[in-house]
Design a protein around this motif. Structure first.
Motif, PDB file in Angstrom:
ATOM      1  N   TYR A  31       0.918  -1.182  -0.156  1.00 42.35           N
ATOM      2  CA  TYR A  31      -0.138   0.076  -0.104  1.00 42.35           C
ATOM      3  C   TYR A  31       0.715   1.323  -0.077  1.00 42.35           C
ATOM      4  O   TYR A  31       1.910   1.249   0.462  1.00 42.35           O
ATOM      5  CB  TYR A  31      -0.974  -0.047   1.296  1.00 42.35           C
ATOM      6  CG  TYR A  31      -1.700   1.341   1.526  1.00 42.35           C
ATOM      7  CD1 TYR A  31      -2.789   1.383   0.539  1.00 42.35           C
ATOM      8  CD2 TYR A  31      -1.326   2.330   2.075  1.00 42.35           C
ATOM      9  CE1 TYR A  31      -3.496   2.575   0.405  1.00 42.35           C
ATOM     10  CE2 TYR A  31      -2.067   3.263   2.510  1.00 42.35           C
ATOM     11  CZ  TYR A  31      -3.247   3.433   1.539  1.00 42.35           C
ATOM     12  OH  TYR A  31      -4.024   4.670   1.675  1.00 42.35           O
ATOM     13  N   LEU A  36      -8.663   2.252  -0.044  1.00 40.34           N
ATOM     14  CA  LEU A  36      -9.021   0.965  -0.246  1.00 40.34           C
ATOM     15  C   LEU A  36     -10.369   0.574  -0.635  1.00 40.34           C
ATOM     16  O   LEU A  36     -11.407   1.290  -0.043  1.00 40.34           O
ATOM     17  CB  LEU A  36      -8.498   0.138   1.066  1.00 40.34           C
ATOM     18  CG  LEU A  36      -7.225   0.522   1.521  1.00 40.34           C
ATOM     19  CD1 LEU A  36      -7.127  -0.141   2.863  1.00 40.34           C
ATOM     20  CD2 LEU A  36      -5.983  -0.326   0.676  1.00 40.34           C
ATOM     21  N   LEU A  45      -9.679  -7.533  -1.908  1.00 39.29           N
ATOM     22  CA  LEU A  45      -9.383  -6.011  -1.478  1.00 39.29           C
ATOM     23  C   LEU A  45      -8.334  -5.544  -2.519  1.00 39.29           C
ATOM     24  O   LEU A  45      -7.488  -6.016  -2.863  1.00 39.29           O
ATOM     25  CB  LEU A  45      -8.769  -5.995  -0.187  1.00 39.29           C
ATOM     26  CG  LEU A  45      -8.566  -4.762   0.253  1.00 39.29           C
ATOM     27  CD1 LEU A  45      -9.647  -3.814   0.709  1.00 39.29           C
ATOM     28  CD2 LEU A  45      -7.475  -4.599   1.576  1.00 39.29           C
ATOM     29  N   SER A  47      -6.045  -2.610  -3.419  1.00 36.94           N
ATOM     30  CA  SER A  47      -5.065  -1.689  -2.913  1.00 36.94           C
ATOM     31  C   SER A  47      -4.125  -0.951  -3.939  1.00 36.94           C
ATOM     32  O   SER A  47      -3.602  -1.424  -4.666  1.00 36.94           O
ATOM     33  CB  SER A  47      -4.210  -2.327  -1.905  1.00 36.94           C
ATOM     34  OG  SER A  47      -3.210  -1.523  -1.343  1.00 36.94           O
ATOM     35  N   SER A 348      -6.575   5.338   5.039  1.00 32.18           N
ATOM     36  CA  SER A 348      -7.724   4.703   4.420  1.00 32.18           C
ATOM     37  C   SER A 348      -8.430   3.575   5.121  1.00 32.18           C
ATOM     38  O   SER A 348      -7.652   2.987   5.930  1.00 32.18           O
ATOM     39  CB  SER A 348      -7.220   4.375   2.883  1.00 32.18           C
ATOM     40  OG  SER A 348      -8.483   3.937   2.059  1.00 32.18           O
ATOM     41  N   SER A 350     -11.786   0.893   4.994  1.00 34.62           N
ATOM     42  CA  SER A 350     -12.756   0.170   4.235  1.00 34.62           C
ATOM     43  C   SER A 350     -13.529  -0.894   4.877  1.00 34.62           C
ATOM     44  O   SER A 350     -12.730  -1.430   5.574  1.00 34.62           O
ATOM     45  CB  SER A 350     -12.248  -0.276   2.686  1.00 34.62           C
ATOM     46  OG  SER A 350     -13.349  -0.762   1.937  1.00 34.62           O
ATOM     47  N   GLY A 361      -5.172   1.279   5.993  1.00 39.19           N
ATOM     48  CA  GLY A 361      -4.104   1.255   5.043  1.00 39.19           C
ATOM     49  C   GLY A 361      -3.124   2.505   5.713  1.00 39.19           C
ATOM     50  O   GLY A 361      -3.914   3.569   5.959  1.00 39.19           O
ATOM     51  N   LEU A 368      -0.546  -2.459   5.324  1.00 43.92           N
ATOM     52  CA  LEU A 368      -2.185  -2.620   4.938  1.00 43.92           C
ATOM     53  C   LEU A 368      -2.582  -4.009   5.951  1.00 43.92           C
ATOM     54  O   LEU A 368      -2.113  -5.057   6.070  1.00 43.92           O
ATOM     55  CB  LEU A 368      -2.106  -3.316   3.493  1.00 43.92           C
ATOM     56  CG  LEU A 368      -3.484  -3.670   2.739  1.00 43.92           C
ATOM     57  CD1 LEU A 368      -4.443  -2.772   2.830  1.00 43.92           C
ATOM     58  CD2 LEU A 368      -3.288  -4.467   1.583  1.00 43.92           C
TER      59      LEU A 368
END
Length: 927
Positions: A31, A36, A45, A47, A348, A350, A361, A368
């Motif tokens: 990352y 994300l 996921l 990235s 980030s 999610s 992230g 990550l």
């Protein structure tokens, strides 16, 4: 059929006459920056990693980097609701529309300015792009073929400062946009009579996120000063009224006027700055703030930096600059968890569709994390080297890669899953070299902290530490083919230190060089060590003859790297003048040379006053590696290119451009006059101090950020290249991470000794006549993988012995190579194991005479079998434990039943059942 690569990557994949090397993966970096995104099923996921995108399959524990790239670093990703499309937008606003099914670029678009956020509507028909202080509504690409993928529908004016975030209602009727001017705007995606726009205030800092409640116009807004406002709407989604149709004549006249005034059609504009009259606002949608909450009541948190909301479970996740995150239940603001996952800023967040997994992230350290909040356990926890990687090495079977970085960490990666499964942090300074021993279970690393450490991959521990009598900074490392002798070169004392792996004792100190030791290499076939130094010499040391100098090779320039050919009969040396020379080290005779200065082509840095062509620095190779068959040599240095040369012909075969990311320095070849001002280069003007992102540790009394904080552009360079022992791939440690290039031979037609009679129909006819050996030979002549597989699998297992014994020697090697590749995808494990066993048993003596040439094929076969062995052995151990456990439980119940019938023996039965359970737990621990 061409590979589905993007135009940006087309130059990387021009097929050579015999092979098709292409970019296959990115390791070491998980990352960088950007948002994300979970896929629709919630199992994978997305990235952003620099200018590429990685897809992490969390269910199958695999990672894949898509074979496409943007021109600059990716800053935002928009994923369509069905998970088939993604929009990747870089720092300057250039966008790629990507198919995640075909893994290729469908369309390119340029927004002309940096984009802050992009979001698809829940129905997938539209998407909103937040740019400057505006919101642009576009028609999303449909299922049908369309001439233009991005069609502007409306432009929304409202915020006075840059927009930051976007969220949609569940029915795609409205969307909300947050801004840096501390306001949040609600816009109608269509023309509603009672809602055109609505502005919400109440915050004292930048809006970080805004979220609609499920199936409602109720809204949550979160600001950077860790405040949450709850807004209640007096209208339901069903209460939005469509705009009444206008008079047809007036509409037609207005359209004609617009056609005359405008040269090109533009989307509709909706302005939210004018004050509406009282009559107009009487029947409009109204919002009221019902609550306001604060996260950092005690003042122990920094700025709020990221947030995510799951509408079905009402779960709010917020991340802070200090690495702490909160889980709250809305709308009551009940705290569920408050934990710290890092000491860096969370960039980030999610949440997947089920609300079970939360992805974090952290761009500061390149972390990550995927966390399952109900069981409080990690699903994924990965971190790359947050400083540059400087060295790598393949394991003997090619299944693992070890990397060392300037952050002092040693990481071991699985090439199949692309995940790091162990990190060693014992070094206190930068790691300069890493290597595997011949067994593949021991990793050695040299560091500037004055130690060489040996790590055991069975128990994951540092079991040996080699040191010198006087503290020295080790710059290079080598281990002999037996794994018993460890050598490390010093860059400050100009000496080579020799240790015993078994005892850890210092055996000898080799002196003789008059400059820093730059490279060491052991001969794979003999116990001879080659050492390169800045004193323009390469010395050969005989390890069996009291470590005396066997030969000294004089060069014209400082020697940077030295490498032996896999068969040990040739030595390659790269010097500072850009030359690669080849030596017959037995007779001390130079056999050839390659002039590589013009092939490397280092780019021009932003602060350079001269062009890249005139710059002398960087026009030399700093890393060398022979291919597995010894016919080619890979070379890299301070450039974006990796060159592969043919050793025999001494010509350049191909140049690999490892990156097209212009966010890195030294990428451009020419001076860009647009970046030059009367005060000098625009790169000298640093506008990153005290930025909006904040810093981890601000100065006392500073509210916005540390004014001494500076952004910098890392310089593109290749620090190490290595060829896989299986001969199927090669890897390079670069500024962008660990890049893997694999051989993809399925994209070209490459027949072998083709005759006019060798056709698929004739092969099938021969197969029906049960002439299996002839059918196999004909299939290999045509060299179609699916046809070969069909012929091999048509042979009965009882006939394998006869077919293997009658197979010509020329096709034994080809069949072994096919079996090795078939093991990776096929489920017929026993059938292919029978083939491998019979081939090796019947042709073992003949293969041994060509062992050097066949070594990559044998190692490729070993890697494939070893991977299946590990998977099956784990499954078998788990099944054995379950069977023993079930047996112990059944016996325990039987004993209790007997105890009820014979109450006098209760104590004896209890002791027996306890003994059984102890045995089961002991077996589990042993397994």
């Amino acid at each position: 059929m061409r590979s589905p690569l993007s135009p940006l990557f087309a130059r990387l994949s021009r097929p050579s006459p015999r092979s098709h090397p292409k970019f296959s993966g990115l390791l070491g970096t998980v990352y960088r920056r950007g948002n994300l995104s979970f896929t629709r099923d919630g199992n994978s996921l997305l990235s952003p990693v620099g200018n590429r995108i990685s897809l992490f399959d969390l269910k199958n524990n695999k990672c894949e980097t898509l074979p496409l790239a943007t021109r600059l670093n990716i800053v935002c990703v928009g994923l369509s609701p069905d998970g088939s499309l993604a929009i990747l937008i870089d720092e300057e606003g250039a966008a790629l529309l990507v198919s995640l099914i075909g893994k290729c670029v469908i369309h390119q678009f340029y927004f002309h300015k940096p984009v802050h956020s992009v979001s698809f509507s829940p129905d997938g028909k539209k998407f909103v792009v937040a740019k400057d202080n505006l919101a642009y509504l576009y028609h999303a690409p449909g299922k049908k073929r369309e001439f233009n993928a991005f069609v502007l529908d409306k432009t929304y004016y409202g915020p006075y400062d840059e927009t930051t975030c976007i969220d949609w209602t569940d029915d795609s009727k409205c969307f909300a946009v947050g801004s840096k001017d501390m306001s949040t705007w609600v816009f109608g995606a269509e023309r509603w009579a009672n809602l055109i726009y609505y502005s919400l205030g109440g915050h004292k800092d930048v809006i970080v996120a805004c979220f609609f409640e499920e199936n409602s116009l109720d809204l949550y807004t979160i600001s950077q000063d860790a405040a949450l406002c709850v807004w209640q709407c007096d209208t339901e989604l069903d209460g939005l009224k469509p705009m009444p149709p206008k008079d047809a004549a007036k509409e037609k006249k207005a359209a004609e006027d617009n056609e005359e005034l405008l040269e090109e059609p533009k989307g509709e504009e909706i302005h939210g700055k004018a004050d509406p009259s009282e009559q107009e606002t009487r029947n409009k949608v109204k919002y009221s703030r019902v609550a306001k909450y604060f996260f950092n009541k005690e003042g122990d948190f920094n700025n709020l930096t990221a947030a995510a909301y799951h509408k079905k479970t009402h779960l709010l996740v917020t991340g802070f600059a200090s690495g702490i995150f909160h889980l709250h239940e809305l709308p009551d603001f009940n705290l569920i968890h408050s934990l710290s996952i890092s000491d860096q800023r969370i960039a980030s967040i999610s949440i997947n569709c089920t609300g079970d997994w939360i992805a974090f992230g952290c761009s500061g350290l390149g972390q990550l994390l995927v966390w399952e909040w109900q069981s409080e356990s990690y699903v994924l926890k990965q971190q790359g080297h947050f400083n540059s990687m400087v060295s790598l090495a393949y394991s003997p079977d090619g299944q693992y890669i070890v990397t060392g970085g300037e952050d002092g960490k040693v990481k071991v990666w699985n090439t199949s899953s692309s995940f790091c499964f162990v990190t060693f942090t014992e070094h206190s300074s930068g790691v300069t070299a890493v290597t595997f021993t011949s067994t593949g279970y021991v990793v050695l690393s040299a560091s500037l902290d004055g130690t060489v450490r040996a790590f055991d991959l069975h128990r994951y521990r540092n079991f040996r530490t080699f040191t010198s009598p006087r503290p020295s900074q080790f710059s290079c490392l080598a281990v002999d083919s037996s794994g018993e002798i460890v050598a490390a070169g010093s860059q400050d004392s100009f000496e080579i230190f020799i240790w015993s792996m078994q005892s850890g004792r210092l055996l000898d100190v080799l002196a003789g060089h008059e400059g820093p030791i730059s490279s060491l290499s052991f001969n794979p076939m003999k116990c001879v060590l080659a050492s390169a130094s800045w004193d323009k010499t390469v010395k050969l040391w005989d390890m069996l003859d009291s470590w005396r100098t066997k030969e000294t090779l004089i060069m014209n320039s400082d020697v940077l790297v030295v490498a032996f050919r896999p068969d040990g009969k040739e030595l390659a040396v790269a010097a500072l003048n850009g030359q690669i020379t080849f030596w017959d080290h037995e007779n001390a005779v130079q056999t050839g040379s390659i002039e590589g200065r013009h092939d490397l082509q280092m780019g021009r840095k932003e602060l350079d006053k001269i062009t890249a062509k005139q710059a002398a620095k960087g026009k030399s190779f700093t890393t060398l590696c022979y291919s597995a068959d010894g016919e080619s040599i890979l070379a890299g240095g301070l450039s974006k290119f990796v060159c592969i040369y043919n050793v025999k012909e001494q010509i350049l075969m191909k140049k690999f451009e490892i990156s097209c990311n212009y966010s890195l320095d030294a990428m451009e070849e020419y001076l860009d006059r647009r970046k030059m001002t009367e005060f000098g280069s625009m790169a000298l003007i640093d506008d990153g101090g005290g930025g909006d992102d904040g810093v981890a540790i601000p100065l006392p009394g500073v509210k916005r950020g540390d004014m001494s904080y500076r952004h910098f552009k890392p310089e593109i360079r290749v620090t190490c290249v290595r060829f896989c022992p299986t001969g199927r791939s090669w890897a390079a440690t670069t500024t962008e991470g660990l890049l893997l290039y694999s051989l993809d031979s399925g994209l070209i037609f490459d027949p072998f000794e083709l005759d006019i009679d060798v056709t698929p129909s004739n092969i099938h006819k021969t197969l029906r006549q049960k002439e299996y050996t002839m059918a196999i030979v004909m299939a290999f002549k045509l060299n179609e993988k699916k046809l070969i597989q069909e012929v091999i699998e048509a042979v009965p297992s009882s006939e394998v012995d006869v077919v293997c014994s009658s197979l010509p020697d020329l096709y034994v090697e080809k069949l072994l190579e096919f079996l090795a590749s078939a093991f990776e995808t096929s489920c017929h494990l026993e059938f292919y194991l029978i083939w491998s066993h019979k081939l090796l048993m019947l042709h073992g003596q003949k293969l041994k005479t060509r062992s050097v040439k066949l070594l990559p094929v044998i190692q490729f076969l070993q890697k494939s079998i070893q991977r299946h062995f590990e998977d099956v052995s784990k499954l078998c151990e788990w099944n054995i434990y379950n069977i023993k456990y079930a047996l112990a439980i059944s016996q325990q119940r039987g004993m209790k039943r007997l105890a009820e019938e014979t109450p006098g023996d209760e104590e004896e039965l209890d002791s027996d059942s306890d003994y059984l359970m102890q045995e089961v737990h002991r077996d589990k621990l042993n397994s």
